[in-house]
Design an enzyme around this catalytic site. Structure first.
Site: not given
Length: 447
Positions: A32, A208
């Site tokens: 991420d 997301e």
């Protein structure tokens, strides 16, 4: 005591396996990655996958802290150590192990680090909430605030400060991807959250990890998307307002070629070039909850749309010829007689090796800087059960031969060096091929 240790770590530069190639962090699992440009450097704020110390997360994502990494050339990276830990956030469940995808932004000389985490059961708004930690420097120490941002139940916060100074925050929550204005203190919402409506419907696949940026007056709303009921691809929409409306445009990156279920990304411009930061499961091919961060160049079409990014092992940046060049992070590999394997499957952090076992098999590694002072020799760390002869060229298969290396027969790794002929200067592509019969495994080469 834990807090003192955290602050000490956050001020300590940590050396480790940080490279120009993909993945560019190889001494720990990272995921991420949010990249930001601060003080003339690129700072990357990833999440940190770890083996789970609790049974309930043995087969799931497990994260207890955050590191930050920085580079001036996208080649040499510094690990600044732990900047935030679940042990030191007042409102976070200390047994949550769910410090997921973060972000960081600068305003008026302060750095605001946003992160999702599970709140203690006694807190109103329990579940995954968005917290903030503040620092005077992009690498910390960061001081977590006493409470999360009210009204931000969800994960994967992303921030944007618009040209007029208005700050926005985005996240993934119930009902889809959301956005809202932030107050000037960067700690409270200044508007009610709105669902970004123009994206594919909720029942058209999980979405997301929003990342929003502006370029030439266009706002890009980008996000991971499980479009085909397989793994996540990266998609984007464009609009003329930070909160939309947005128009879906296309895909930035296809589903993972390594079988990693998730992808999560950020996009920045640095020194005139745009880059996509993302992750795969390179160092953990058998368990995609342990991931590794990558970077590749990104380009736009004349109309502002994004060209699809094809993942590479080579990554970006220019490699110093006088450092160990990991040929296994290749730019090109011959179709036959060449392969890549882990050096040690029991410890993947040791990296990979290049195997050449057919006459003419080759590996090409682009953008090697030999400098102005021409090197005089080349050394290779290799293993050959048969003995092997390697030709080293600059400029590709028909380029200039600069060395012939005879790797002796043996079952152990051995460093073999020879003098260079036609020693190069400047930046060149490197081409290494196996001449004649035999087989050879190559760990690294350097000049």
């Amino acid at each position: 005591m834990k807090r003192n240790v955290l602050l000490l770590l956050s001020m300590t530069l940590v050396t480790g396996a940080l490279f120009a190639q993909n993945p560019f962090v190889r001494d720990q699992f990272t995921a991420d990655p949010t990249a930001r440009v601060f003080e003339g450097k690129v700072y990357v704020y990833p999440s940190h996958d770890i083996p789970s110390p609790v049974e309930r997360l043995r087969e799931w994502f497990c994260m207890a802290d955050y590191h930050v990494f920085s580079s001036e050339n996208l080649t040499d990276w510094t690990d600044h150590g732990v900047i935030v830990s679940q042990d030191n956030i007042p409102w976070v469940n200390p047994e949550g192990y769910s410090l997921w995808a973060p972000d960081c932004i600068e305003r008026d000389g302060k750095y605001y680090f946003y992160f999702p985490a599970p709140a203690k059961d006694t807190l109103v708004g329990r579940g995954m909430m968005t917290g903030v930690a503040i620092s005077d420097r992009p690498y910390g120490p960061f001081i977590p605030q006493a409470e999360p941002i009210k009204g931000t139940s969800g994960i994967d916060p992303c921030t944007l400060i618009d040209k007029d100074g208005q700050a926005y925050i985005y996240w993934a929550g119930f009902g889809g991807l959301l956005g809202a204005k932030l107050k000037d203190n960067m700690l409270e919402l200044a508007s009610e959250p709105v669902v970004i409506q123009e994206l594919p419907a909720v029942d058209k696949g999980l979405k997301e990890g929003p990342f929003v940026f502006e370029r030439n007056g266009i706002y890009y709303f980008t996000f991971p998307w499980v479009k085909n009921n397989t793994t996540e691809l990266l998609a984007y929409a464009m609009g003329d307002n930070p909160l939309g409306p947005f128009e879906m445009k296309g895909e930035i990156m296809d589903e993972s070629p390594t079988g990693c279920w998730t992808n999560h990304h950020s996009i920045i411009e640095y020194n005139g070039q745009w880059y996509l930061f993302y992750h795969h499961n390179d160092l953990s091919p058998g368990f995609d909850k342990n991931r590794s961060i990558r970077v590749d160049s990104l380009f736009f079409n004349p109309d502002g749309t994004i060209r699809k990014v094809i993942p590479t092992l080579r990554g970006v940046g220019i490699t110093d010829a006088r450092k160990e060049i990991q040929l296994d992070r290749y730019s090109r590999l011959s179709d036959t007689g060449a392969s890549i394997e882990f050096l040690d499957t029991a410890n993947t952090f040791k990296g990979w090796k290049t195997i050449l076992n057919t006459a003419g098999a080759y590996v090409q590694y682009n953008k090697v800087d030999f400098g102005n002072d021409k090197p005089k020799a080349v050394k290779v760390n290799a293993l050959s059960p048969t003995g092997a002869r390697l030709l080293v060229r600059t400029g590709g298969a028909k380029g200039t031969v600069i060395a012939e290396i005879k790797v002796p027969k043996g079952a152990q790794w051995k460093e073999t060096g020879v003098s260079l002929k036609n020693a190069p200067a400047g930046v060149h592509d490197l081409f290494v091929s196996l001449e004649g019969k035999g087989s050879v495994e190559i760990d690294w080469i350097k000049f």
